[in-house]
Design an enzyme around this catalytic site. Structure first.
Site, mmCIF file in Angstrom:
data_model
loop_
_atom_site.group_PDB
_atom_site.id
_atom_site.type_symbol
_atom_site.label_atom_id
_atom_site.label_comp_id
_atom_site.label_asym_id
_atom_site.label_seq_id
_atom_site.Cartn_x
_atom_site.Cartn_y
_atom_site.Cartn_z
ATOM 1 N N ASP A 1 44.777 -35.319 0.370
ATOM 2 C CA ASP A 1 43.327 -35.567 0.384
ATOM 3 C C ASP A 1 42.605 -34.219 0.455
ATOM 4 O O ASP A 1 42.842 -33.439 1.369
ATOM 5 C CB ASP A 1 42.972 -36.431 1.606
ATOM 6 C CG ASP A 1 41.510 -36.874 1.602
ATOM 7 O OD1 ASP A 1 41.199 -37.866 2.257
ATOM 8 O OD2 ASP A 1 40.676 -36.213 0.949
ATOM 9 N N ASP B 1 39.564 -37.666 -5.014
ATOM 10 C CA ASP B 1 40.183 -36.484 -4.376
ATOM 11 C C ASP B 1 41.408 -36.835 -3.547
ATOM 12 O O ASP B 1 41.805 -36.072 -2.676
ATOM 13 C CB ASP B 1 39.156 -35.756 -3.496
ATOM 14 C CG ASP B 1 38.961 -36.405 -2.151
ATOM 15 O OD1 ASP B 1 39.073 -37.637 -2.063
ATOM 16 O OD2 ASP B 1 38.746 -35.659 -1.181
ATOM 17 N N GLU B 2 42.018 -37.962 -3.836
ATOM 18 C CA GLU B 2 43.059 -38.459 -2.928
ATOM 19 C C GLU B 2 44.144 -39.201 -3.711
ATOM 20 O O GLU B 2 43.828 -39.935 -4.641
ATOM 21 C CB GLU B 2 42.330 -39.451 -2.015
ATOM 22 C CG GLU B 2 42.988 -39.847 -0.776
ATOM 23 C CD GLU B 2 42.150 -40.950 -0.097
ATOM 24 O OE1 GLU B 2 42.765 -41.752 0.588
ATOM 25 O OE2 GLU B 2 40.930 -41.015 -0.276
HETATM 26 P P1 TTP Z 1 36.378 -38.039 1.144
HETATM 27 O O1 TTP Z 1 37.774 -37.604 0.857
HETATM 28 O O2 TTP Z 1 36.171 -39.243 1.985
HETATM 29 O O3 TTP Z 1 35.578 -36.861 1.879
HETATM 30 P P2 TTP Z 1 35.643 -35.304 1.630
HETATM 31 O O4 TTP Z 1 36.720 -34.896 0.677
HETATM 32 O O5 TTP Z 1 34.271 -34.829 1.267
HETATM 33 O O6 TTP Z 1 35.956 -34.750 3.088
HETATM 34 P P3 TTP Z 1 37.320 -34.844 3.908
HETATM 35 O O7 TTP Z 1 38.319 -35.579 3.068
HETATM 36 O O8 TTP Z 1 37.703 -33.417 4.174
HETATM 37 O O9 TTP Z 1 36.961 -35.566 5.165
HETATM 38 O O10 TTP Z 1 35.598 -38.271 -0.202
HETATM 39 C C1 TTP Z 1 35.819 -37.475 -1.375
HETATM 40 C C2 TTP Z 1 34.515 -37.263 -2.104
HETATM 41 O O11 TTP Z 1 33.930 -38.516 -2.447
HETATM 42 C C3 TTP Z 1 33.470 -36.535 -1.278
HETATM 43 O O12 TTP Z 1 33.587 -35.120 -1.364
HETATM 44 C C4 TTP Z 1 32.177 -37.045 -1.861
HETATM 45 C C5 TTP Z 1 32.506 -38.448 -2.340
HETATM 46 N N1 TTP Z 1 31.968 -39.453 -1.393
HETATM 47 C C6 TTP Z 1 30.704 -39.998 -1.645
HETATM 48 O O13 TTP Z 1 30.083 -39.707 -2.663
HETATM 49 N N2 TTP Z 1 30.197 -40.892 -0.735
HETATM 50 C C7 TTP Z 1 30.851 -41.251 0.415
HETATM 51 O O14 TTP Z 1 30.325 -42.049 1.224
HETATM 52 C C8 TTP Z 1 32.158 -40.682 0.655
HETATM 53 C C9 TTP Z 1 32.919 -41.057 1.905
HETATM 54 C C10 TTP Z 1 32.663 -39.788 -0.273
HETATM 55 MG MG MG Z 2 38.669 -35.676 0.902
#
Ligand code: TTP
Ligand code: MG
Length: 358
Positions: free
Chosen positions: A9, A104-105
């Site tokens: 992730d 992103d995962e």
């Molecule tokens: P996440 O992997 O949930 O968040 P992140 O990568 O920004 O942070 P981390 O994993 O380090 O906690 O989500 C991936 C991307 O998806 C995030 O950068 C932006 C998008 N996203 C949204 O647009 N709205 C949301 O509510 C969430 C949770 C994520």
């Molecule tokens: Mg993330």
């Protein structure tokens, strides 16, 4: 050969890309999302901004209150999709079985004894070749691998393989970390006196089944670190949609139609990119008093033709949505998606539509 699961992730994905592309934003509190003046929402926040309590889905207005120096950047989706593809290219070097979970995962199944080495290499490649940090979790199933990647974020690397390690790890976690437990279920579990994952294991199972039905079965399994779900590379979205809050509430039909037109254009482009067809269009409206409604129409056949899709969407807006109050948010969703390699299941209505067209 035993299977090991790697969960990757990316850290603060959209924000980290912005910091990589624009050095002036590095080490600064930034968010990617909508403007506070336009009632925008935070998509994600850099880790520097998270120190102020800013997180995804928070209103941008609240975010700026928490951190007055906060820098707001607009979403550059095309760029994030292209980085996501680069990351997947790295995954493909290490496994044939990859399940993308979001932009992103992903989960990777590893059938050799090299999972730890591979996890470290993936992290290193993403850093050296793309320029971003990823958090990696390695375990015996998807649930535990995801918990592991989350545990040491950002730039984390955590292994949960040994039985005693897993038991110890789970026993320290709050119930919110159980897969499928959101804020609502968390509250219900608190009412039962369940605060930690380990509390579930000891709880009277009958009470859990009475309260949560079949979901109780999953909860009990997850609480013991059991997750039978396989890694599946045929992950497919069941719906695709977009919703936007207007800068000020709207009841002008021309403006609403224009907005709907633009949304349908973008979503149609998206379904064409994925080479799929859709059958159902849904419109969601949130009125100024926060009342939500959704209205749908299912087409008689699958399509990816913009004019057909917009015709249906406009029909819903004009005929099924009352404009006696101003509208705060308008959303569009396409569902009943058919992917290009799936057989069409003909229904009577499809046959009638086809014959009608002849
Ligand atoms: P996440 O992997 O949930 O968040 P992140 O990568 O920004 O942070 P981390 O994993 O380090 O906690 O989500 C991936 C991307 O998806 C995030 O950068 C932006 C998008 N996203 C949204 O647009 N709205 C949301 O509510 C969430 C949770 C994520
Ligand atoms: Mg993330």
């Amino acid at each position: 050969m035993k299977k090991t699961i790697i969960h990757v992730d990316m850290d603060a994905f959209y924000a980290s890309i912005e910091q990589m592309d624009n050095p002036q934003y590095r080490k600064k509190p930034i968010v990617v999302g909508g403007n506070p003046e336009e009632r925008g929402v935070v998509c994600t926040a850099s880790y520097e901004a998270r120190k102020y309590g800013i997180k995804s889905a928070m209103s941008s207005k609240k975010a700026i209150q928490l951190c007055p120096n906060l820098i707001f950047l607009p979403v550059r989706m095309d760029r994030y999709i292209s980085v996501s593809k680069q990351i997947h290219k790295v995954f493909e070097q290490y496994s044939d079985l990859i399940e993308p979970v979001s932009i992103d995962e992903a989960f990777l199944e590893i059938t050799s004894n090299d999972a730890i080495k591979i996890g470290l290499e993936i992290k290193k490649k993403i850093k050296n070749e793309i320029g971003l940090t990823a958090s990696v979790g390695i375990s015996i199933n998807k649930y535990l691998a995801k918990l592991a990647s989350d545990h040491k974020k950002p730039n984390g690397f955590f292994i949960l393989i040994q039985k005693n390690e897993i038991e110890k790890f789970l026993s320290q976690l709050p119930i919110r970390k159980l897969w499928g437990v959101g804020p609502k279920t968390e509250k219900e579990l608190h009412k039962l006196g369940i605060y930690m994952i380990k509390d579930i294991q000891r709880y009277d199972q009958k009470v859990l089944f009475d309260k949560f039905g079949n979901k109780a079965f999953e909860m009990i399994n997850y609480s013991k670190g059991i997750d039978p779900r396989p890694v599946e590379n045929n992950y497919r979205k069941k719906s695709i949609g977009e919703e936007n809050t207007f800068p000020t509430d709207v009841d002008n039909i021309q403006l609403l139609k224009q907005h709907l037109y633009n949304c349908c254009k973008r979503l149609t482009r998206e379904i064409k990119r994925h080479q799929c067809l859709i059958k159902k269009v849904t419109i969601k409206v949130k009125y100024q008093d926060f009342l939500n409604i959704t209205r749908s129409i299912t087409l008689p056949h699958y399509t990816d033709i913009f004019s057909e899709i917009y015709y249906i969407a406009e029909n819903i807006l004009v005929n099924k949505i009352s404009l006696n109050k101003k509208i705060r948010l308008l959303g569009v969703q396409f569902s009943n998606i058919l992917y290009s390699d799936e057989p069409i299941q003909l229904q009577i209505s499809d046959v009638v539509a086809k014959e009608g067209a002849n």
